[in-house]
Write an enzyme that holds these catalytic residues in place. Structure first.
Site, PDB file in Angstrom:
ATOM      1  N   ASN A  83      -7.228  -2.718  -5.745  1.00 46.67           N
ATOM      2  CA  ASN A  83      -7.525  -1.402  -6.293  1.00 46.67           C
ATOM      3  C   ASN A  83      -6.233  -0.582  -6.410  1.00 46.67           C
ATOM      4  O   ASN A  83      -5.148  -1.070  -6.084  1.00 46.67           O
ATOM      5  CB  ASN A  83      -8.571  -0.686  -5.434  1.00 46.67           C
ATOM      6  CG  ASN A  83      -9.488   0.192  -6.262  1.00 46.67           C
ATOM      7  OD1 ASN A  83      -9.065   0.817  -7.221  1.00 46.67           O
ATOM      8  ND2 ASN A  83     -10.758   0.242  -5.879  1.00 46.67           N
ATOM      9  N   HIS A 113      13.303  -2.890   9.688  1.00 45.14           N
ATOM     10  CA  HIS A 113      14.668  -2.472  10.007  1.00 45.14           C
ATOM     11  C   HIS A 113      14.906  -2.666  11.503  1.00 45.14           C
ATOM     12  O   HIS A 113      13.957  -2.614  12.302  1.00 45.14           O
ATOM     13  CB  HIS A 113      14.880  -1.005   9.648  1.00 45.14           C
ATOM     14  CG  HIS A 113      14.638  -0.693   8.209  1.00 45.14           C
ATOM     15  ND1 HIS A 113      15.613  -0.821   7.248  1.00 45.14           N
ATOM     16  CD2 HIS A 113      13.523  -0.278   7.557  1.00 45.14           C
ATOM     17  CE1 HIS A 113      15.125  -0.481   6.073  1.00 45.14           C
ATOM     18  NE2 HIS A 113      13.852  -0.151   6.228  1.00 45.14           N
ATOM     19  N   GLY A 140      -9.675   0.388   2.152  1.00 44.38           N
ATOM     20  CA  GLY A 140      -8.732   1.338   1.591  1.00 44.38           C
ATOM     21  C   GLY A 140      -7.858   2.008   2.635  1.00 44.38           C
ATOM     22  O   GLY A 140      -8.305   2.349   3.727  1.00 44.38           O
ATOM     23  N   THR A 163      -1.090  -4.666  13.225  1.00 44.19           N
ATOM     24  CA  THR A 163       0.201  -4.937  13.850  1.00 44.19           C
ATOM     25  C   THR A 163       0.256  -6.313  14.492  1.00 44.19           C
ATOM     26  O   THR A 163       1.321  -6.729  14.945  1.00 44.19           O
ATOM     27  CB  THR A 163       0.521  -3.887  14.928  1.00 44.19           C
ATOM     28  OG1 THR A 163      -0.504  -3.929  15.942  1.00 44.19           O
ATOM     29  CG2 THR A 163       0.575  -2.485  14.335  1.00 44.19           C
ATOM     30  N   ARG A 178      -7.940  -3.635  15.895  1.00 47.09           N
ATOM     31  CA  ARG A 178      -8.473  -4.517  16.935  1.00 47.09           C
ATOM     32  C   ARG A 178      -9.814  -5.082  16.465  1.00 47.09           C
ATOM     33  O   ARG A 178     -10.528  -4.453  15.683  1.00 47.09           O
ATOM     34  CB  ARG A 178      -8.669  -3.768  18.255  1.00 47.09           C
ATOM     35  CG  ARG A 178      -7.395  -3.150  18.810  1.00 47.09           C
ATOM     36  CD  ARG A 178      -7.656  -2.449  20.127  1.00 47.09           C
ATOM     37  NE  ARG A 178      -6.498  -1.698  20.589  1.00 47.09           N
ATOM     38  CZ  ARG A 178      -5.464  -2.234  21.241  1.00 47.09           C
ATOM     39  NH1 ARG A 178      -5.470  -3.535  21.511  1.00 47.09           N
ATOM     40  NH2 ARG A 178      -4.453  -1.468  21.637  1.00 47.09           N
TER      41      ARG A 178
END
Length: 203
Positions: A83, A113, A140, A163, A178
């Site tokens: 989308n 970085h 989204g 993550t 999670r």
């Protein structure tokens, strides 16, 4: 000892590299031009995607605007749908399976970085690839961070920040993302979505 590896090779290998390298700058400019054509509706969309993406299935639909760093490091399977306002920073490979749905404003970042200040200020960058399995739905506003893998059939709730790896066949939400629960046998069998998925507020 000076390395004989190019900055491009270092980048794809996930090693520290210099993003100001002339070859990399030219490749990003090429991708930017193709994204502009896609986003402004210039020319044939399929032809532009063929030039932009490294690999794609026969049925691939991306709602503009779409943004990426290089494009050629992105590989998507059959029946891919993204989308509006999708961004893929593909300094490393982004590999996406078949029948994957991305909601609006999904961000996929392979780029990173250094934490240390000195190399970060010197312009050193690195990355880690991202892999999304088959039949995954990403809600989204979700952000996928460098190096993660999402297993087949899983659903990522809207606004999640992924993550770490997400296993196959689960619903996962949150910041950080999670696992909320495993998908039921009925859900994995393709039964129509029920009200249990409504709170995820995906698009």
């Amino acid at each position: 000892m000076t390395s004989s590896r190019s900055e491009w090779q270092k980048m794809l290998a996930g090693e520290p590299y210099d993003a100001s390298d002339a070859v990399l700058v030219a490749a990003r400019q090429r991708a930017r031009q193709l994204c502009r054509q896609l986003n402004q509706g210039e020319g044939d969309t399929d032809a532009v995607l063929h030039q932009l993406l490294g690999q794609r299935g026969q049925h691939c639909h991306i709602n503009p605007p779409f943004f990426c760093d290089y494009g050629q490091h992105i590989r998507v399977g059959e029946n891919f749908y993204a989308n509006v306002n999708c961004t893929m920073l593909d300094v490393c490979e982004v590999v996406i399976g078949d029948d994957v749905l991305l909601g609006p404003n999904v961000q996929i970042y392979t780029a990173a970085h250094p934490i240390a200040v000195a190399p970060r200020m010197a312009g050193v960058e690195f990355g880690a690839p991202i892999t999304i399995g088959h039949r995954v739905w990403i809600g989204g506003g979700s952000i996928l961070c460098p190096g993660i893998t999402i297993g087949d059939n899983s659903v990522i709730g809207a606004g999640s920040v992924v993550t770490r790896d997400i296993p196959a066949g689960v619903i996962a939400v949150g910041h950080p993302c999670r696992v909320l629960r495993a998908m039921t046998t009925e859900e994995l069998a393709g039964v129509a979505m029920t009200a249990t998925t409504d709170p995820l507020n995906n698009e």
